[in-house]
Design an enzyme around this catalytic site. Structure first.
Site, PDB file in Angstrom:
ATOM      1  N   HIS A 156      12.172   7.309  30.442  1.00 32.12           N
ATOM      2  CA  HIS A 156      11.258   8.032  31.331  1.00 32.12           C
ATOM      3  C   HIS A 156      11.997   8.428  32.619  1.00 32.12           C
ATOM      4  CE1 HIS A 156       7.071   8.462  33.129  1.00 32.12           C
ATOM      5  NE2 HIS A 156       7.824   8.451  34.207  1.00 32.12           N
ATOM      6  N   GLU A 157      12.715   7.461  33.192  1.00 28.92           N
ATOM      7  CA  GLU A 157      13.449   7.723  34.436  1.00 28.92           C
ATOM      8  C   GLU A 157      14.576   8.735  34.238  1.00 28.92           C
ATOM      9  OE1 GLU A 157      12.281   6.771  37.244  1.00 28.92           O
ATOM     10  OE2 GLU A 157      10.766   5.614  36.188  1.00 28.92           O
ATOM     11  N   HIS A 194      13.286  12.241  34.540  1.00 28.64           N
ATOM     12  CA  HIS A 194      13.235  12.723  35.931  1.00 28.64           C
ATOM     13  C   HIS A 194      14.634  13.098  36.427  1.00 28.64           C
ATOM     14  CE1 HIS A 194       9.077  11.638  36.497  1.00 28.64           C
ATOM     15  NE2 HIS A 194       9.293  10.338  36.336  1.00 28.64           N
TER      16      HIS A 194
END
Length: 196
Positions: A6-7, A10
């Site tokens: 998920h990170e 980004h």
């Protein structure tokens, strides 16, 4: 691994817009991709914020598909794979959907801020509204956590939810204060699941 993916979502989209990632930190309530600066345009903020939940939802779909390919009557090793894929699918689905709640500092709050920033042509106004939404979301989470802790036999889950709510509320208030004191998104930023 799911939170780290998920990170990275980004971080990779931020890189596309010329923003470096200083670090990625994982903690008990989620993770944070610390960017060297925040996006300076609403569209950039929208896509950087949306990338994390998009990765989580894509992983959820992939794990659901893996679990769907395993026959119901199968051997123990395949049953373990099925159960692991099924659990990972649900975990990533919850992670992706939770982060789309429109309250700062959640990714959904950053998406809300980007939309308001674009429509109202004001980073400060978008931040103010998204931060107030985050404070409300945090208060609701605290209330739900306390109710779960008192009304059910799952005090741990209630305490965890209330703790996340408290962190969301505090981060939202800090961002609202920052918006009052600054004119735009020129400092370091953080994106991530849970209270970023």
């Amino acid at each position: 691994a799911s939170i780290l993916a998920h990170e990275f979502g980004h971080a990779l989209v931020a890189r596309r817009y010329g923003i470096r990632t200083e670090s990625i930190a994982l903690h008990v309530f989620g993770g944070v991709a610390r960017l060297t600066s925040e996006p300076r345009r609403p569209a950039h903020e929208f896509w950087v914020a949306a990338a994390g939940p998009a990765v989580s939802l894509a992983l959820a779909l992939a794990f659901f598909l893996i679990s769907a390919t395993i026959p119901v009557k199968t051997t123990l090793p395949f049953m373990v794979i099925y159960l692991a894929a099924w659990q990972l699918a649900w975990a990533n689905l919850i992670l992706g959907v939770f982060n789309l709640i429109p309250g700062f500092p959640l990714d959904g709050g950053r998406i809300l801020r980007a939309i308001l920033w674009h429509r109202r042509r004001s980073w400060r106004e978008g931040t103010r509204v998204a931060a107030r939404a985050g404070a409300i979301v945090g208060a609701i989470m605290i209330g739900l956590g306390l109710a779960i802790g008192v009304l059910t036999d799952d005090a741990f889950r209630g305490i965890m939810l209330a703790g996340v709510g408290l962190m969301v509320r505090q981060a939202a208030r800090a961002e609202e204060l920052r918006a009052r004191l600054t004119s735009g998104p020129f400092g370091p930023g953080g994106f991530g699941p849970g209270p970023a």
